[in-house]
Scaffold this active site. Structure first.
Site, PDB file in Angstrom:
ATOM      1  N   CYS A 213       0.837  -1.200   0.000  1.00 35.73           N
ATOM      2  CA  CYS A 213       0.000   0.000   0.000  1.00 35.73           C
ATOM      3  C   CYS A 213       0.871   1.249   0.000  1.00 35.73           C
ATOM      4  CB  CYS A 213      -0.926  -0.009   1.206  1.00 35.73           C
ATOM      5  SG  CYS A 213      -2.142   1.336   1.202  1.00 35.73           S
ATOM      6  N   CYS A 214       1.905   1.280   0.841  1.00 35.82           N
ATOM      7  CA  CYS A 214       2.815   2.429   0.885  1.00 35.82           C
ATOM      8  C   CYS A 214       3.520   2.623  -0.454  1.00 35.82           C
ATOM      9  CB  CYS A 214       3.847   2.249   1.991  1.00 35.82           C
ATOM     10  SG  CYS A 214       3.226   2.544   3.663  1.00 35.82           S
TER      11      CYS A 214
ATOM     12  N   CYS B  51      -1.050   8.752   6.958  1.00 34.46           N
ATOM     13  CA  CYS B  51      -2.403   8.449   6.496  1.00 34.46           C
ATOM     14  C   CYS B  51      -3.321   8.228   7.706  1.00 34.46           C
ATOM     15  CB  CYS B  51      -2.396   7.213   5.611  1.00 34.46           C
ATOM     16  SG  CYS B  51      -1.550   7.444   4.026  1.00 34.46           S
TER      17      CYS B  51
ATOM     18  N   CYS C  64      -3.532   4.776   9.394  1.00 36.20           N
ATOM     19  CA  CYS C  64      -2.247   4.259   9.862  1.00 36.20           C
ATOM     20  C   CYS C  64      -1.606   5.160  10.911  1.00 36.20           C
ATOM     21  CB  CYS C  64      -1.292   4.089   8.682  1.00 36.20           C
ATOM     22  SG  CYS C  64      -1.873   2.897   7.456  1.00 36.20           S
TER      23      CYS C  64
ATOM     24  N   CYS D  16       7.737   3.958   5.914  1.00 32.77           N
ATOM     25  CA  CYS D  16       6.948   3.744   4.705  1.00 32.77           C
ATOM     26  C   CYS D  16       7.818   3.323   3.538  1.00 32.77           C
ATOM     27  CB  CYS D  16       6.184   5.013   4.334  1.00 32.77           C
ATOM     28  SG  CYS D  16       7.267   6.380   3.885  1.00 32.77           S
TER      29      CYS D  16
END
Length: 253
Positions: free
Chosen positions: A120-121, A203, A206, A231
């Site tokens: 995702c990162c 985010c 997170c 990240c």
């Protein structure tokens, strides 16, 4: 309403830190010309944005909108642009990649494991970041030594092997107290979440608030081991300083 303190009226320590930061930035522009700042919109970023806009406006700026940011972060971006009358380029993840990730892992699939979170990162931060620095000679970051053991060993200017350009870290010697003293003295805008227990903001899903006195980054990816809580924009190991070819030749002459 707070009155803004001019840089010349700051404490002697802050003036010295500003001067040192300015010197590193000006050296980077002199040596590499094409320098860009990856603006995180964090507390350190507010200080660095102010110094860049005041002294080294030739440095371009961009920021990343991952699509999962807090509303407070986006509101801050608007305030920063209005204060400095300067547009900050906003880079977004590729829509197709985000859609495929959600199909494969679900809307919050990053909670499932380290690989899912890293993926995702990579989609939301690393790929847009690479577009932001593409073709540049150097990029600026606001990391400080006090943020982690890895960052404590950083160099003001070092070769970033991952991205094949110079990395400029002019705020290494600033403490968290220095950052906030500068923000308050200069009456800078900052993320409202900092006043709600969020020392480090990423985010929304997170990031969470932490107890007073806790590790400032313990609210980032809190479900993982501390060793993996990056990240990917910043390394989890230190990359040695590479000697610039032009300077190496000069020193051996």
């Amino acid at each position: 309403m707070s009155i803004e303190t001019s840089i010349e009226q700051l404490s002697s320590r802050l003036q010295a830190l500003v001067q040192d930061t300015r010197v590193v930035l000006e050296r980077a522009v002199h040596d590499y010309q094409d320098v860009v700042y990856s603006n995180s919109l964090g507390a350190e970023a507010m200080v660095l944005t102010d110094i860049i806009c005041t002294y080294v406006p030739d440095i371009d700026m961009f920021t990343l909108d991952t699509g999962r940011l807090h509303d407070e972060t986006l509101a801050l971006l608007d305030r920063v642009e209005r204060r400095y009358q300067r547009r900050i380029q906003v880079l977004y993840p590729q829509a197709e990649a985000v859609e495929q990730y959600v199909r494969d892992h679900g809307i919050n699939g990053f909670y499932q494991g380290f690989n899912e979170r890293q993926s995702c990162c990579n989609i939301r931060k690393i790929e847009p970041f690479k577009r932001g620095i593409a073709g540049r000679k150097a990029w600026v970051t606001g990391v400080r030594r006090g943020q982690s053991a890895e960052r404590a060993q950083g160099e003001a200017i070092s070769w970033d092997q991952r991205y094949d350009l110079w990395k400029v870290s002019p705020m290494l010697e600033w403490t968290e107290e220095d950052v906030w003293a500068y923000i308050r003295a200069r009456n800078l805008p900052y993320n409202a979440l900092h006043d709600k227990g969020f020392p480090s903001i990423g985010c929304a899903p997170c990031t969470r608030a932490v107890e007073p006195g806790a590790d400032p980054r313990s609210g980032r990816w809190w479900w993982e081991n501390p060793e993996t809580r990056e990240c990917g924009l910043q390394p989890r190991r230190v990359i040695p300083l590479k000697v610039e070819p032009r300077r190496a030749a000069a020193s051996s002459a």
